[in-house]
Design an enzyme around this catalytic site. Structure first.
Site, mmCIF file in Angstrom:
data_model
loop_
_atom_site.group_PDB
_atom_site.id
_atom_site.type_symbol
_atom_site.label_atom_id
_atom_site.label_comp_id
_atom_site.label_asym_id
_atom_site.label_seq_id
_atom_site.Cartn_x
_atom_site.Cartn_y
_atom_site.Cartn_z
ATOM 1 C CD GLU A 166 -2.403 -1.376 2.742
ATOM 2 O OE1 GLU A 166 -2.249 -0.445 3.561
ATOM 3 O OE2 GLU A 166 -3.000 -2.432 3.023
ATOM 4 C CG LEU A 177 -5.811 0.333 2.614
ATOM 5 C CD1 LEU A 177 -5.261 1.158 1.467
ATOM 6 C CD2 LEU A 177 -6.638 1.203 3.543
ATOM 7 C CB SER A 178 -6.925 -6.213 0.318
ATOM 8 O OG SER A 178 -7.223 -7.584 0.532
ATOM 9 C CD GLU A 179 -3.690 -5.021 5.481
ATOM 10 O OE1 GLU A 179 -3.341 -3.841 5.683
ATOM 11 O OE2 GLU A 179 -4.894 -5.377 5.347
ATOM 12 C CG PHE A 220 1.064 0.486 10.882
ATOM 13 C CD1 PHE A 220 1.745 0.972 11.990
ATOM 14 C CD2 PHE A 220 0.669 1.373 9.899
ATOM 15 C CE1 PHE A 220 2.025 2.322 12.123
ATOM 16 C CE2 PHE A 220 0.949 2.725 10.014
ATOM 17 C CZ PHE A 220 1.633 3.207 11.132
ATOM 18 C CG ASP A 224 0.057 -3.505 14.754
ATOM 19 O OD1 ASP A 224 -0.102 -3.483 15.973
ATOM 20 O OD2 ASP A 224 0.964 -2.869 14.179
ATOM 21 C CG HIS A 278 -1.808 1.505 13.909
ATOM 22 N ND1 HIS A 278 -3.119 1.471 14.322
ATOM 23 C CD2 HIS A 278 -1.841 1.683 12.565
ATOM 24 C CE1 HIS A 278 -3.917 1.620 13.271
ATOM 25 N NE2 HIS A 278 -3.164 1.752 12.193
#
Length: 334
Positions: free
Chosen positions: A26, A55-57, A80, A82, A126
């Site tokens: 991203e 935005l899609s891990e 991040f 997390d 985060h």
């Protein structure tokens, strides 16, 4: 050179030397160059192989694993770390299993970069250190950046192993300087032991003379060094510090000569207690050296809490230099 600059140079060098390598994540394209500027300049030089993503891990890691499985190589950035939890299925059930579940070894050169850790005031979601949640997954290697290990050597070595890997990067570490030429400062020296990226061994005058061995990942190095200095000056306790580049599988053989001389061993990490990387390291050491230890390996970790946003509360929760200092004093004097 700062750690962030070292990582950035390593990525530039990797993309230049290996046309298979793609970078995904991203906001990694210029002019932004990533949330922590680690990918700065990459999209300008290699526009076809630096791929900004939604935005899609899960999609980022899945696409990276697919590229690697298809004969390319991939480095995915989780903005991040997390949120690597959102990619857990792709890491554990796709990438890690793909290297072995087809009846023969299958190369899958992929690195998932995860900025981790607190001390930046980013709050509960985060600021975590989630390394323990990935320990023990067959087919998944875990690494952590450190000021002792040149990323220009580390990243190609990880990809050459062709095993999916997660690379944890402490966010505070980005601004710290790299240690070079075997010197940390006016007090500490270091060398690298073992094959590949190896284990950094930090010592005062003689690497074979110490009262306690500290083991810590790269993100803990600054706090461990501060504690070691205080221990020497205030308590006359001499420590050696071991910082592995590869967290898991932990290579106990490389630092074994040092560990064999240690009556007291402490492992420090920023994560919370329970099923931790430190506990796995302690287990490996106990298997080999139980008879020679004065006491069980001491584990040092953060408090059982979410990470607060307020600085004074965050400091109470996370491992500090003083936490390590007090734990070592107790372990040595006990």
């Amino acid at each position: 050179m700062r750690v962030a600059e070292n990582l950035n140079r390593a990525l530039h060098g990797l993309l230049e030397s290996d046309p298979r390598v793609h970078v995904l994540g991203e906001d990694i394209a210029d002019p932004y160059g990533g949330a922590f500027k680690i990918t700065k300049g990459l999209s300008t030089r290699f526009p076809d192989r630096v791929l900004p993503t939604p935005l899609s891990e899960g999609a980022i890691v899945g696409a990276a694993a697919g590229l690697a499985l298809g004969g390319e190589a991939a480095i995915a950035e989780i903005m991040f770390g997390d949120f690597a939890a959102l990619a857990f299925d792709q890491l554990v059930n796709f990438a890690a299993k793909s290297v072995s579940m087809y009846g023969r070894p299958v190369p899958l050169p992929m690195i998932v970069r995860c900025p981790m850790g607190g001390r930046r005031g980013y709050g509960p979601t985060h600021s975590q250190s989630l390394q323990k949640h990935f320990v023990g997954v067959p087919g998944l290697d875990l690494y952590e950046t450190s000021p002792f290990h040149d990323a220009g050597a580390l990243l190609p070595d990880v990809l050459a192993r062709a095993v999916p890997a997660v690379l944890f990067e402490d966010k505070v570490l980005y601004a710290q300087r790299m240690f070079e030429d075997g010197a940390v400062d006016d007090l500490f020296a270091f060398d690298l032991v073992g094959d590949g990226p190896g284990v950094a061994r930090v010592y005062v005058d003689d690497p074979e003379v110490f009262d306690c061995v500290l083991i810590a990942p790269g993100g803990m190095a600054e706090r461990a060094l501060g504690a070691m200095r205080r221990l020497l000056l205030e308590q006359e306790i001499v420590c050696a510090l071991l910082v592995p580049a590869r967290l898991h599988p932990f290579d106990v053989e490389a630092p074994l000569p040092t560990l064999e001389r240690a009556g007291v061993v402490c492992v420090a990490e920023e994560g919370t207690a329970g099923g931790t990387w430190g506990a796995e390291v302690a287990h490996r050491i106990h298997e080999r050296l139980w008879a020679g230890l004065r006491r069980p390996v001491r584990l040092i970790h953060s408090a059982d809490s979410v990470v607060p946003t307020a600085g004074h509360l965050e400091e109470r929760v996370l491992v500090q230099e003083s936490t390590i200092f007090e734990a070592v004093v107790e372990a040595v004097r006990d």
